[in-house]
Design a protein around this motif. Structure first.
Motif, mmCIF file in Angstrom:
data_model
loop_
_atom_site.group_PDB
_atom_site.id
_atom_site.type_symbol
_atom_site.label_atom_id
_atom_site.label_comp_id
_atom_site.label_asym_id
_atom_site.label_seq_id
_atom_site.Cartn_x
_atom_site.Cartn_y
_atom_site.Cartn_z
ATOM 1 N N ILE A 4 39.972 89.473 74.119
ATOM 2 C CA ILE A 4 41.114 89.677 74.533
ATOM 3 C C ILE A 4 41.263 89.221 76.043
ATOM 4 O O ILE A 4 40.456 89.337 76.804
ATOM 5 N N THR A 5 42.544 88.628 76.307
ATOM 6 C CA THR A 5 42.927 88.167 77.869
ATOM 7 C C THR A 5 44.106 88.474 78.322
ATOM 8 O O THR A 5 45.033 88.958 77.380
ATOM 9 N N LEU A 6 44.644 88.099 79.391
ATOM 10 C CA LEU A 6 45.957 88.463 79.737
ATOM 11 C C LEU A 6 46.718 87.513 79.264
ATOM 12 O O LEU A 6 46.483 86.362 78.985
ATOM 13 N N TYR A 21 43.226 94.165 86.196
ATOM 14 C CA TYR A 21 43.175 93.888 87.832
ATOM 15 C C TYR A 21 42.169 92.460 87.875
ATOM 16 O O TYR A 21 41.837 92.553 89.079
ATOM 17 N N LYS A 22 42.054 91.702 86.840
ATOM 18 C CA LYS A 22 41.283 90.595 86.569
ATOM 19 C C LYS A 22 39.883 90.386 87.349
ATOM 20 O O LYS A 22 39.476 89.753 88.235
ATOM 21 N N ARG A 23 39.351 91.513 86.837
ATOM 22 C CA ARG A 23 37.668 91.699 87.521
ATOM 23 C C ARG A 23 37.040 90.684 86.325
ATOM 24 O O ARG A 23 35.916 90.352 86.754
ATOM 25 N N VAL A 24 37.621 90.427 85.312
ATOM 26 C CA VAL A 24 37.013 89.489 84.153
ATOM 27 C C VAL A 24 38.345 88.979 83.804
ATOM 28 O O VAL A 24 39.254 89.479 83.732
ATOM 29 N N LYS A 34 45.260 97.566 71.645
ATOM 30 C CA LYS A 34 46.763 97.952 71.472
ATOM 31 C C LYS A 34 47.015 99.153 72.361
ATOM 32 O O LYS A 34 47.962 99.501 73.172
ATOM 33 N N HIS A 35 46.370 99.943 71.934
ATOM 34 C CA HIS A 35 46.730 101.605 72.537
ATOM 35 C C HIS A 35 46.568 101.508 73.981
ATOM 36 O O HIS A 35 47.631 101.883 74.689
ATOM 37 N N TRP A 36 45.397 101.099 74.672
ATOM 38 C CA TRP A 36 45.361 101.193 76.187
ATOM 39 C C TRP A 36 46.182 100.095 76.987
ATOM 40 O O TRP A 36 46.346 100.659 78.047
ATOM 41 N N ALA A 37 46.468 99.057 76.226
ATOM 42 C CA ALA A 37 47.238 98.098 76.814
ATOM 43 C C ALA A 37 48.736 98.780 77.032
ATOM 44 O O ALA A 37 49.364 98.610 78.045
ATOM 45 N N GLN A 57 50.141 99.757 80.562
ATOM 46 C CA GLN A 57 51.132 98.673 80.790
ATOM 47 C C GLN A 57 50.458 97.282 81.256
ATOM 48 O O GLN A 57 50.871 96.796 82.237
ATOM 49 N N ALA A 58 49.497 96.739 80.395
ATOM 50 C CA ALA A 58 48.797 95.482 80.766
ATOM 51 C C ALA A 58 49.275 94.536 79.649
ATOM 52 O O ALA A 58 49.228 94.943 78.391
ATOM 53 N N GLU A 59 49.637 93.552 79.935
ATOM 54 C CA GLU A 59 50.160 92.394 79.103
ATOM 55 C C GLU A 59 48.913 91.651 78.650
ATOM 56 O O GLU A 59 48.424 90.670 79.432
#
Length: 252
Positions: free
Chosen positions: A124-126, A175-178, A189-192, A196-198
């Protein structure tokens, strides 16, 4: 020889025959201890999506207990401690997917149950970065976000960057740590949504069936467990639970 008064003799006989059945019933009762994992992770499986939900696995255990006449007792241990307890027979079973293990091997000390339902995990990525991870080979040699103590069949191919749970993993991605993490579909899905992470699902990392991994020392209980699993699938009770948690999956 001193005679025993008839009153005391009758009292002794009554005591033996009234107590013995209770002791036998208690001795014949079956209890299995299982690891539910730490109670802060893997929503909606170990924990619910909301505080008033128990989580899918807890609800499944209640149904299996009802249909098998086996008593189940849960413990919430970190993954490494739980795995040691499973091998030593301190804990009797856990819920796993064999696809998480190298070659699908789940340990010589265990037997596995009937499948419950399909489960998938992805790289999974942004949003906008999906093209960077078109295949599993694209993550090899890279630092990839993982969860401490979790099994990944190919983690020798990439550099693990361990975080404490699924929430922390999505935060690290946001926050782009990885650049990428490996996470089960429903948890992602749940935590995104909560954070509010796309995100985007890139390469499929593993797919298989969630099932029960039981210590061989208790394998005599497997037929009853399997019969209970078949019943909750046939009656639609399993589907009701999955629908309640809005899980997208297949039941085999």
């Amino acid at each position: 020889m001193k005679k025993i008064p008839i009153y005391f003799l009758m009292l002794f006989i009554f005591s033996v025959f009234s107590v013995t059945p209770v002791v036998l019933a208690r001795d014949s009762a079956t209890t299995l201890h299982f690891d539910l994992g730490e109670n802060t992770g893997w929503a909606p499986y170990r924990t619910g999506k909301t505080p008033n939900q128990d989580g899918i696995l807890s609800e499944l255990v209640v149904l299996i207990e009802k249909h098998s006449a086996i008593t189940f007792t849960a413990v919430n241990w970190p993954m490494k401690r739980a795995e040691f307890a499973l091998v030593k027979g301190i804990v009797d079973f856990d819920f796993i997917c064999t696809a998480w293990f190298p070659g699908g091997t789940y340990g010589r000390n265990f037997v596995i149950s009937e499948p419950l339902f399909a489960i998938k995990e992805y790289v999974i990525t942004l949003k906008g970065n999906k093209h960077l991870f078109p295949s599993l080979e694209s993550i090899y040699t890279m630092p990839i976000g993982t969860i401490a103590g979790y099994f990944y069949f190919d983690d020798y191919q990439f550099t693990r960057v361990d975080f404490s749970d699924e929430e922390s993993l999505i935060k690290a991605l946001k926050y782009k740590r990885v650049q990428a993490v490996i996470l089960e579909y429903e948890a992602a899905k749940h935590w995104a949504e909560i954070l509010q992470a796309e995100i985007e699902m890139a390469a499929l990392h593993s797919t298989g069936n969630l099932l029960i991994r039981l210590n061989k020392a208790k394998q005599q209980q497997l037929p009853a467990i399997n019969a209970a699993i078949k019943k909750i699938k046939k009656t639609g009770q399993l589907k009701e639970i999955l629908d309640k948690y809005d899980v997208e999956t297949q039941i085999f």
